[in-house]
Design an enzyme around this catalytic site. Structure first.
Site, PDB file in Angstrom:
ATOM      1  N   SER A 157       0.835  -1.211   0.000  1.00  0.00           N
ATOM      2  CA  SER A 157       0.000   0.000   0.000  1.00  0.00           C
ATOM      3  C   SER A 157       0.861   1.250   0.000  1.00  0.00           C
ATOM      4  CB  SER A 157      -0.905   0.006   1.236  1.00  0.00           C
ATOM      5  OG  SER A 157      -1.812  -1.066   1.166  1.00  0.00           O
ATOM      6  N   HIS A 197      -3.962  -1.382  -4.495  1.00  0.00           N
ATOM      7  CA  HIS A 197      -3.301  -2.598  -4.975  1.00  0.00           C
ATOM      8  C   HIS A 197      -3.890  -2.893  -6.350  1.00  0.00           C
ATOM      9  CE1 HIS A 197      -1.335  -4.010  -1.142  1.00  0.00           C
ATOM     10  NE2 HIS A 197      -2.053  -2.985  -0.750  1.00  0.00           N
ATOM     11  N   ARG A 251      -0.845  -7.216  -3.600  1.00  0.00           N
ATOM     12  CA  ARG A 251      -0.650  -8.542  -2.995  1.00  0.00           C
ATOM     13  C   ARG A 251      -1.985  -9.044  -2.483  1.00  0.00           C
ATOM     14  NH1 ARG A 251       2.601  -5.665   0.976  1.00  0.00           N
ATOM     15  NH2 ARG A 251       4.296  -7.152   0.708  1.00  0.00           N
ATOM     16  N   THR A 252      -2.004 -10.317  -2.080  1.00  0.00           N
ATOM     17  CA  THR A 252      -3.161 -10.882  -1.383  1.00  0.00           C
ATOM     18  C   THR A 252      -2.837 -10.865   0.110  1.00  0.00           C
ATOM     19  OG1 THR A 252      -3.803 -12.292  -3.237  1.00  0.00           O
ATOM     20  CG2 THR A 252      -4.560 -12.975  -1.069  1.00  0.00           C
ATOM     21  N   HIS A 253      -3.776 -10.365   0.902  1.00  0.00           N
ATOM     22  CA  HIS A 253      -3.563 -10.265   2.342  1.00  0.00           C
ATOM     23  C   HIS A 253      -4.276 -11.397   3.058  1.00  0.00           C
ATOM     24  CE1 HIS A 253      -3.103  -6.163   0.749  1.00  0.00           C
ATOM     25  NE2 HIS A 253      -2.195  -6.024   1.671  1.00  0.00           N
ATOM     26  N   GLU A 261      -4.691  -1.382  14.902  1.00  0.00           N
ATOM     27  CA  GLU A 261      -4.441  -1.782  16.286  1.00  0.00           C
ATOM     28  C   GLU A 261      -5.133  -0.832  17.268  1.00  0.00           C
ATOM     29  OE1 GLU A 261      -2.357  -3.532  13.552  1.00  0.00           O
ATOM     30  OE2 GLU A 261      -1.889  -1.427  13.922  1.00  0.00           O
ATOM     31  N   SER A 268       0.914  -7.517   6.485  1.00  0.00           N
ATOM     32  CA  SER A 268       1.429  -8.350   5.390  1.00  0.00           C
ATOM     33  C   SER A 268       2.874  -8.734   5.681  1.00  0.00           C
ATOM     34  CB  SER A 268       1.367  -7.538   4.080  1.00  0.00           C
ATOM     35  OG  SER A 268       2.329  -6.482   4.139  1.00  0.00           O
TER      36      SER A 268
HETATM   37  O1  LIG Z   1      -0.011  -4.494   1.583  1.00  0.00           O
HETATM   38  P1  LIG Z   1       0.299  -3.613   2.767  1.00  0.00           P
HETATM   39  O2  LIG Z   1       0.711  -4.368   4.001  1.00  0.00           O
HETATM   40  O3  LIG Z   1       1.263  -2.527   2.416  1.00  0.00           O
HETATM   41  O4  LIG Z   1      -1.100  -2.891   3.149  1.00  0.00           O
HETATM   42  C1  LIG Z   1      -1.247  -2.153   4.365  1.00  0.00           C
HETATM   43  C2  LIG Z   1      -1.785  -3.069   5.416  1.00  0.00           C
HETATM   44  C3  LIG Z   1      -3.235  -3.132   5.057  1.00  0.00           C
HETATM   45  O5  LIG Z   1      -3.444  -4.056   4.042  1.00  0.00           O
HETATM   46  C4  LIG Z   1      -3.520  -1.740   4.549  1.00  0.00           C
HETATM   47  C5  LIG Z   1      -4.110  -0.921   5.664  1.00  0.00           C
HETATM   48  O6  LIG Z   1      -4.118   0.449   5.330  1.00  0.00           O
HETATM   49  O7  LIG Z   1      -2.251  -1.192   4.163  1.00  0.00           O
HETATM   50  N1  LIG Z   2      -1.601  -3.087  11.025  1.00  0.00           N
HETATM   51  C1  LIG Z   2      -1.384  -1.880  10.452  1.00  0.00           C
HETATM   52  N2  LIG Z   2      -1.251  -1.815   9.108  1.00  0.00           N
HETATM   53  C2  LIG Z   2      -1.039  -0.589   8.565  1.00  0.00           C
HETATM   54  N3  LIG Z   2      -0.859  -0.225   7.260  1.00  0.00           N
HETATM   55  C3  LIG Z   2      -0.672   1.106   7.239  1.00  0.00           C
HETATM   56  N4  LIG Z   2      -0.727   1.628   8.491  1.00  0.00           N
HETATM   57  C4  LIG Z   2      -0.951   0.575   9.343  1.00  0.00           C
HETATM   58  C5  LIG Z   2      -1.099   0.472  10.757  1.00  0.00           C
HETATM   59  O1  LIG Z   2      -1.029   1.451  11.509  1.00  0.00           O
HETATM   60  N5  LIG Z   2      -1.308  -0.785  11.261  1.00  0.00           N
END
Ligand SMILES: O=P(O)(O)O[C@@H]1C[C@H](O)[C@@H](CO)O1
Ligand SMILES: Nc1nc2[nH]cnc2c(=O)[nH]1
Length: 264
Positions: free
Chosen positions: A32, A64, A84-86, A185, A204
């Site tokens: 992200s 994504h 990606r797939t989460h 969180e 992720s």
């Molecule tokens: O794929 P990532 O880990 O960068 O995406 C982050 C974690 C969640 O999927 C999303 C939350 O805003 O961003």
């Molecule tokens: N778990 C988690 N994922 C994120 N992705 C972007 N910001 C955050 C965050 O504060 N917590």
């Protein structure tokens, strides 16, 4: 149920067929906020919707794109996973690990795992890149099955981190903690993360990293701090804020990737 490694080979064969590139060298997973940064890597030879590749799922998360691109960067054939797939998407850990398994089957020797995450250090303003030095997987999930006893010391290559710090001495390092998500969180959970030695919180990366080690990939983890972790600012968290931070940092992140990838 198809064996996950057979499925990875099917995906790799399809990627070679569609890109015309028999072997890729480096896989880059864009998390992200990282999408805009990829522009700095140059124009891809081809962009393939993930739905055209065996075992991949359509993107479900804003930011994504849900495509795989093949791009030549400094003489390296790079497989660019835009998204990606989460784990929270509910397809299971094998689906989360599939792209890195497919990348290894496609010939890659290195994977760069990027993500957008929360930061626990006050000095890490939104837009700060942080090298992942180690991780804590709080999901209790793994893509590995059976007596697959894999060593995960030095999981985030010391060699690659040293190379990155040579290129950009301002880069900090931190321990990345994966929560299952999709909720962010609580402040109490962030206080727990601090107590157990975490610096970054996300949803992720850790399951992908372990699966990547299992198939012999060298791993570089790069987090983009998109927000201060819950409870630090009194502000609520929001995914649009994550994507805004990525757009704002795109130039710097793109320059960083363009300098790192040719050396991998
Ligand atoms: O794929 P990532 O880990 O960068 O995406 C982050 C974690 C969640 O999927 C999303 C939350 O805003 O961003
Ligand atoms: N778990 C988690 N994922 C994120 N992705 C972007 N910001 C955050 C965050 O504060 N917590």
């Amino acid at each position: 149920m198809t064996d996950p490694f057979d499925l990875a080979q099917q995906a790799a064969d399809r990627i070679a067929e569609l890109t015309g590139v028999a072997t890729h060298d480096v896989a880059l997973v864009l998390g992200s906020g990282w999408g805009p940064a990829a522009e700095a890597l140059g124009t891809p030879r081809i962009e393939i919707p993930t739905t055209d590749i065996p075992g991949f799922h359509a993107s479900a998360v804003a930011g994504h794109a849900g495509s795989v691109a093949s791009v030549e960067v400094g003489g390296r054939n790079v497989l660019l996973f835009r998204g990606r797939t989460h784990l929270y998407e509910g397809h299971g850990a094998a689906a989360v690990a599939h792209p890195v398994r497919a990348a290894a089957a496609a010939g890659c020797s290195t994977v760069v795992l990027t993500n957008g995450c929360g930061g626990l250090r006050p000095e890490w303003k939104p837009g700060t890149p942080v090298l992942i030095s180690d991780h804590i997987n709080l999901t209790a999930a793994t893509a590995l099955e059976g007596p697959t006893f894999v060593d995960v010391t030095d999981l985030y290559s010391t060699r690659l981190r040293a190379m990155c710090r040579e290129l950009d001495p301002t880069l900090d390092e931190g321990v990345y903690v994966q929560f299952p998500g999709p909720q962010y969180e609580t402040p109490a959970e962030i206080r727990m993360v601090a107590a157990i030695g975490g610096d970054l919180v996300g949803m992720s990366t850790t399951i992908e990293a372990v699966a990547a080690r299992h198939v012999g990939l060298e791993i570089l983890g790069l987090s983009l701090v998109t927000n201060h972790a819950a409870g630090m600012t009194g502000e609520p968290l929001d995914h649009s804020e994550v994507l805004d931070a990525g757009r704002a940092a795109a130039t710097r992140m793109g320059e960083l990737l363009a300098r790192i990838v040719p050396g991998l």
